[in-house]
Design an enzyme around this catalytic site. Sequence first.
Site, mmCIF file in Angstrom:
data_model
loop_
_atom_site.group_PDB
_atom_site.id
_atom_site.type_symbol
_atom_site.label_atom_id
_atom_site.label_comp_id
_atom_site.label_asym_id
_atom_site.label_seq_id
_atom_site.Cartn_x
_atom_site.Cartn_y
_atom_site.Cartn_z
ATOM 1 N N LYS A 92 -16.376 12.903 -51.553
ATOM 2 C CA LYS A 92 -16.201 13.200 -52.978
ATOM 3 C C LYS A 92 -17.503 13.054 -53.758
ATOM 4 O O LYS A 92 -17.598 13.556 -54.881
ATOM 5 C CB LYS A 92 -15.104 12.335 -53.590
ATOM 6 C CG LYS A 92 -15.402 10.860 -53.711
ATOM 7 C CD LYS A 92 -14.205 10.112 -54.276
ATOM 8 C CE LYS A 92 -14.449 8.620 -54.382
ATOM 9 N NZ LYS A 92 -15.498 8.291 -55.370
ATOM 10 N N ASP A 93 -18.500 12.379 -53.199
ATOM 11 C CA ASP A 93 -19.793 12.244 -53.860
ATOM 12 C C ASP A 93 -20.721 13.425 -53.602
ATOM 13 O O ASP A 93 -21.791 13.502 -54.214
ATOM 14 C CB ASP A 93 -20.512 10.974 -53.381
ATOM 15 C CG ASP A 93 -19.829 9.697 -53.840
ATOM 16 O OD1 ASP A 93 -19.127 9.735 -54.873
ATOM 17 O OD2 ASP A 93 -19.999 8.664 -53.169
ATOM 18 N N ARG A 140 -12.608 12.823 -64.526
ATOM 19 C CA ARG A 140 -11.337 13.353 -64.005
ATOM 20 C C ARG A 140 -10.197 12.382 -64.271
ATOM 21 O O ARG A 140 -9.120 12.777 -64.742
ATOM 22 C CB ARG A 140 -11.488 13.593 -62.493
ATOM 23 C CG ARG A 140 -10.187 13.939 -61.778
ATOM 24 C CD ARG A 140 -10.389 13.959 -60.266
ATOM 25 N NE ARG A 140 -10.790 12.662 -59.747
ATOM 26 C CZ ARG A 140 -9.950 11.680 -59.441
ATOM 27 N NH1 ARG A 140 -8.644 11.838 -59.615
ATOM 28 N NH2 ARG A 140 -10.395 10.532 -58.970
ATOM 29 N N ARG A 141 -10.421 11.110 -63.988
ATOM 30 C CA ARG A 141 -9.373 10.119 -64.233
ATOM 31 C C ARG A 141 -9.130 9.929 -65.720
ATOM 32 O O ARG A 141 -7.993 9.798 -66.171
ATOM 33 C CB ARG A 141 -9.756 8.788 -63.576
ATOM 34 C CG ARG A 141 -9.706 8.822 -62.053
ATOM 35 C CD ARG A 141 -10.181 7.529 -61.444
ATOM 36 N NE ARG A 141 -10.119 7.563 -59.984
ATOM 37 C CZ ARG A 141 -11.060 7.070 -59.185
ATOM 38 N NH1 ARG A 141 -12.136 6.502 -59.707
ATOM 39 N NH2 ARG A 141 -10.932 7.141 -57.876
ATOM 40 N N ARG A 158 -18.358 0.347 -64.030
ATOM 41 C CA ARG A 158 -19.008 0.777 -62.790
ATOM 42 C C ARG A 158 -19.269 -0.426 -61.902
ATOM 43 O O ARG A 158 -19.092 -1.570 -62.290
ATOM 44 C CB ARG A 158 -20.315 1.517 -63.113
ATOM 45 C CG ARG A 158 -20.103 2.899 -63.730
ATOM 46 C CD ARG A 158 -21.401 3.658 -63.767
ATOM 47 N NE ARG A 158 -22.006 3.722 -62.448
ATOM 48 C CZ ARG A 158 -23.309 3.917 -62.248
ATOM 49 N NH1 ARG A 158 -24.126 4.041 -63.257
ATOM 50 N NH2 ARG A 158 -23.787 3.970 -61.004
ATOM 51 N N ARG A 164 -15.678 -4.443 -59.960
ATOM 52 C CA ARG A 164 -14.689 -3.921 -60.906
ATOM 53 C C ARG A 164 -13.480 -4.853 -61.010
ATOM 54 O O ARG A 164 -12.962 -5.092 -62.106
ATOM 55 C CB ARG A 164 -14.250 -2.518 -60.479
ATOM 56 C CG ARG A 164 -15.373 -1.507 -60.492
ATOM 57 C CD ARG A 164 -14.859 -0.117 -60.194
ATOM 58 N NE ARG A 164 -15.934 0.779 -59.803
ATOM 59 C CZ ARG A 164 -15.830 2.094 -59.737
ATOM 60 N NH1 ARG A 164 -14.682 2.675 -60.039
ATOM 61 N NH2 ARG A 164 -16.840 2.837 -59.369
ATOM 62 N N CYS A 250 -18.842 16.644 -61.337
ATOM 63 C CA CYS A 250 -18.212 15.531 -62.048
ATOM 64 C C CYS A 250 -18.535 15.566 -63.537
ATOM 65 O O CYS A 250 -18.171 14.651 -64.271
ATOM 66 C CB CYS A 250 -18.608 14.201 -61.426
ATOM 67 S SG CYS A 250 -20.303 13.732 -61.733
#
Length: 317
Positions: A92-93, A140-141, A158, A164, A250
């Site tokens: 995904k990166d 996106r989230r 981050r 987190r 992104c």
Amino acid sequence: MSAAPIAPKGSADLVRLGSRGSPLALWQTRTIAEALQSHHPDLQTEIVIIRTEGDRNRQDPLSILGGQGVFVREIEMALMRGDIDVAVHSMKDMPTEQPPELHFPVVPARGEVRDVYVGRDGQPLTARRDRLSIGTGSLRRRAQLLALNERVELREVRGNVDTRLRKMREGEVDGLVLAGAGLIRLGREAEITEYLPMDMMLPAVGQAALGVQTRCGDAVEALLAPLHDAATGWAVTAERAFLAHLSGGCMVPIAAFGECRGERLHLQGLVCSPGGEQVLRHRVEGPCEQAVSLGQDLAEALLASGAGDILRAQRDG
């Protein structure tokens, strides 16, 4: 990105794997190293830790740093120089455009694809209607959360998974939305309050898949071949074709999920406005071997329904 000279691999029985230094990245790279050694018992592996721009700068949002490439550029340069033989990324990166010297010869089977909610008070997100502060660094989230509940307060959080979780426990936010695969791989599945359904939170392109990258034509490809999972490969190919056809990254809220069921590939995609006011979804299906064209067809269907206006507005802004 300018290409560096390609150097030969240092030893026929040693494979050097490049990785970020976070616990999750190292778990992923060790998994590939162990899989290689299970298929080739005489093979030696070495993990080379490489710090990326995204690792060095933990303060600025990813959209300011430049998106997906901030976690991969330095590793790709090391691969092209010949400092490493294999680069292991989170798929995904990975930007959809790759240096011509590099590719993904195999895609291993991926893990849990869904995003999850981790709540400080243990209450499921789907049961909450009160005002919540939720930590996420993903556009996106953020967009999908705002579409679900416009009263949610979103904060940039981050860092690696442990960082987190610590920030949440210290009260910076009421909850977090994270990739389920990351928590599971780190043995933190007990932290998960709720798995978010796909109709609420469609995952990122390539989520839970590993990007195993090599120099094109390198002998190491033959060693990696047993690690390939065809179903995951077709699904990720379709998702990335969808993203590439939209020319998205992104910087724009885009999501997709592909799944092979037998010989048929089922693909769904989403484009939404950053504030969640407009959410566009569509689905396509067809033969797995037509993964690229299915991804392109899905993108065209969403563009025809208004996604182009959302993308242009975000890029112009």
